[in-house]
Design a protein around this motif. Structure first.
Motif, PDB file in Angstrom:
ATOM      1  N   GLY A   1      53.265  37.338  40.056  1.00 49.00           N
ATOM      2  CA  GLY A   1      52.463  38.154  40.937  1.00 49.00           C
ATOM      3  C   GLY A   1      51.291  37.376  41.485  1.00 49.00           C
ATOM      4  N   ASP A   2      50.253  38.075  41.898  1.00 51.01           N
ATOM      5  CA  ASP A   2      49.063  37.433  42.445  1.00 51.01           C
ATOM      6  C   ASP A   2      48.464  36.485  41.419  1.00 51.01           C
ATOM      7  N   GLY A   3      48.068  35.308  41.908  1.00 50.62           N
ATOM      8  CA  GLY A   3      47.462  34.320  41.035  1.00 50.62           C
ATOM      9  C   GLY A   3      48.423  33.782  40.003  1.00 50.62           C
ATOM     10  N   ASN A   4      49.717  33.849  40.331  1.00 51.19           N
ATOM     11  CA  ASN A   4      50.755  33.376  39.405  1.00 51.19           C
ATOM     12  C   ASN A   4      50.724  34.093  38.050  1.00 51.19           C
ATOM     13  N   LYS A   5      50.255  35.324  38.067  1.00 54.24           N
ATOM     14  CA  LYS A   5      50.272  36.116  36.842  1.00 54.24           C
ATOM     15  C   LYS A   5      51.627  36.816  36.714  1.00 54.24           C
TER      16      LYS A   5
ATOM     17  N   THR B   1      54.462  39.529  36.146  1.00 52.34           N
ATOM     18  CA  THR B   1      54.592  40.931  36.530  1.00 52.34           C
ATOM     19  C   THR B   1      56.041  41.363  36.331  1.00 52.34           C
TER      20      THR B   1
END
Length: 510
Positions: A178-182, A184
């Motif tokens: 997801g956003d910021g390579n987090k 998900t």
């Protein structure tokens, strides 16, 4: 306990529960049902005080009770299983909080579910092996539910899932970025069987990227724990919900069987003394009915070393039952036996009698004389009138009022007139009244006005003054034979004085 709903242990009890408990000595009955088990005590109190008013619902419960009386050992075994489930769950969940990690939730839920599966197996075997011994619709539905919902296939499926959820070969989780390579969209995946075997042997295709967390890398270990937790959260919550579902089943099973265990306990206490007990016949509203053979006060019987004296009563079609006669002749005891029998019948219990049939009522009310109380701020008559006013504000047609020496705190003329007007008003309102009284003026005037809907009973007294504690049909007499008590008490005192050795002073001459 119900055909189409669960028993509600939180239901609201009638407003006059305190008076009923005191006047009918319900605590004696409840203690006999419960023994030392506070849970049984609470369930018995709620069941007895929350009467059923549908004869079919009462019969349904009575049929279940009949099965329990025929198969007490099997019923007690099922109750013990339910107790084990509910108490065992508490021990396993000790220390678990809403903020616990998914791993801890999963571990605890799996441990509880393992406990439940073993108990469900035993219940299922009871249903398969013992169902033929039960005749009631209630047990037939219960055993059919056990076989349908918790059968072998269900148990095998749960056991398979529990084995997988031990994660002995690690967890397989898929996720996206997801956003910021987090991470998900974490999803727990099932490990292929071949991969599990290969990993146990330490061989196989190791294509793909992998890494190992070095020993002592606390941040890395915590990061992996978070990933693992994100992957198993849904499974942990789903397992916890499944466990709660089975727990609610065991809790309700324990609650509903607790009522019948209490009935078995009381039945055992009474029959061990040679007292009779019968399954009553509840009749629909309408024409009042009350017919009994050998009816006795169960609370008195529990406190006696000998068997209690039973009474026959034939009060079908009677809206007013007036009870008079000799002091200490059993009038108050008989009145209490009527109230207890009505409550016991309408909660689906057996009744302390050889036989009992009665129409259902919408409520039982009591107006008993009270002893002197230093906290009273007004006279006893005011207190009696205040309690009667409270009753009149809540009692409805088709209820029963039991009066025990009401309005005897004032003089004969005034007390009789007050009681007579109240009785007439209640009868006109459709309330059934049973009245114990020493007020001859009241009893005599009601006897003179009697109709086919009135029954007069009198405590029997033999010619030598002895009481038989039986109630027979008869007109009121102008005496309660208080002189019998006077003679008996003073004769005992004189006999005791005569039997005592005389004391002669040493200074007196012989």
């Amino acid at each position: 306990m119900h055909r189409d709903q669960d028993f509600d242990p939180e239901q609201e009890l009638p407003a006059n529960k305190k008076a009923l408990t005191q006047d009918l000595e319900l605590n004696t009955l409840l203690r006999a049902m419960a023994g030392r088990d506070s849970f049984l005590l609470d369930v018995a109190r709620i069941a007895i005080l929350s009467s059923l008013t549908d004869p079919d619902a009462i019969v349904y419960r009575l049929q279940v009770l009949a099965d329990c009386l025929q198969q007490p050992a099997i019923v007690r075994e099922m109750y013990d299983l339910a107790v084990t489930a509910t108490t065992g769950e508490k021990r396993v969940y000790l220390g678990l909080s809403p903020t616990s990690s998914p791993d801890l939730i999963l571990h605890r839920s799996a441990a509880v579910l393992e406990l439940f599966v073993g108990l469900l197996k035993r219940l299922w075997h009871i249903a398969n092996e013992q169902a033929g011994r039960f005749r009631s619709d209630g047990f037939a539905r219960f055993f059919a539910m056990l076989s349908g919902e918790f059968g072998d296939e269900y148990v095998r499926t749960v056991e398979d899932h529990l084995r997988e959820l031990r994660f002995r070969h690690g967890v397989l989780i898929s996720a996206g970025l997801g956003d910021g390579n987090k991470g998900t969209g974490y999803v727990l995946r099932r490990l292929p069987r071949e991969r599990g075997r290969i990993r146990r042997l330490g061989a196989g295709n190791r294509s793909g990227y992998s890494f190992q967390v070095p020993d002592g890398d606390g941040h890395g270990i915590r990061a992996l724990a978070e990933i693992r937790g994100s992957g198993i959260t849904l499974v942990a919550n789903a397992l916890a919900q499944s466990t709660d579902h089975i727990l609610s089943f065991f809790r309700m099973l324990r609650t509903e069987l607790a009522f019948y265990i209490g009935c078995l306990n009381l039945h055992g206490r009474l029959t061990a003394k040679g007292e009779p007990a019968c399954l009553p016949v509840p009749l629909a509203r309408g024409e009042p009915a009350l017919s009994a053979r050998g009816l006795y006060d169960a609370c008195l019987a529990l406190n006696l070393e000998v068997t209690a004296v039973g009474n026959d009563v034939h009060a079908d079609g009677k809206r007013l039952v007036m009870i008079t006669g000799a002091n200490q002749g059993g009038k108050s005891t008989f009145l209490r036996s009527i109230g207890l029998a009505q409550l016991m019948m309408q909660c689906g219990m057996f009744v302390p009698a050889h036989s009992f049939r009665a129409s259902v009522c919408d409520g039982v009310f009591t107006h008993y004389k009270r002893e002197e109380d230093s906290r009273m701020v007004s006279g006893k008559l005011d207190e009696e009138l205040s309690r009667m006013s409270g009753i009149s504000g809540t009692i409805t047609p088709n209820c029963i009022l039991l009066c025990n020496e009401s309005f005897a705190s004032t003089n004969e003329r005034e007390g009789s007139e007050i009681a007579r007007q109240i009785v007439r008003a209640l009868l006109d309102a459709g309330v059934r009244v049973c009245f114990v009284t020493h007020l001859f003026d009241l009893a005599q005037r009601l006897y003179a006005e009697r109709t086919d809907s009135t029954l007069f009973l009198r405590a029997e007294r033999q010619g030598d003054g002895r009481r038989t504690f039986r109630l027979l049909a008869g007109k009121p007499l102008p005496t309660s034979y208080g002189e019998d008590l006077y003679r008996r008490i003073f004769r005992r005192a004189l006999d005791a004085r005569a039997a005592a050795p005389s004391e002669v002073s040493a200074a007196e001459p012989p």
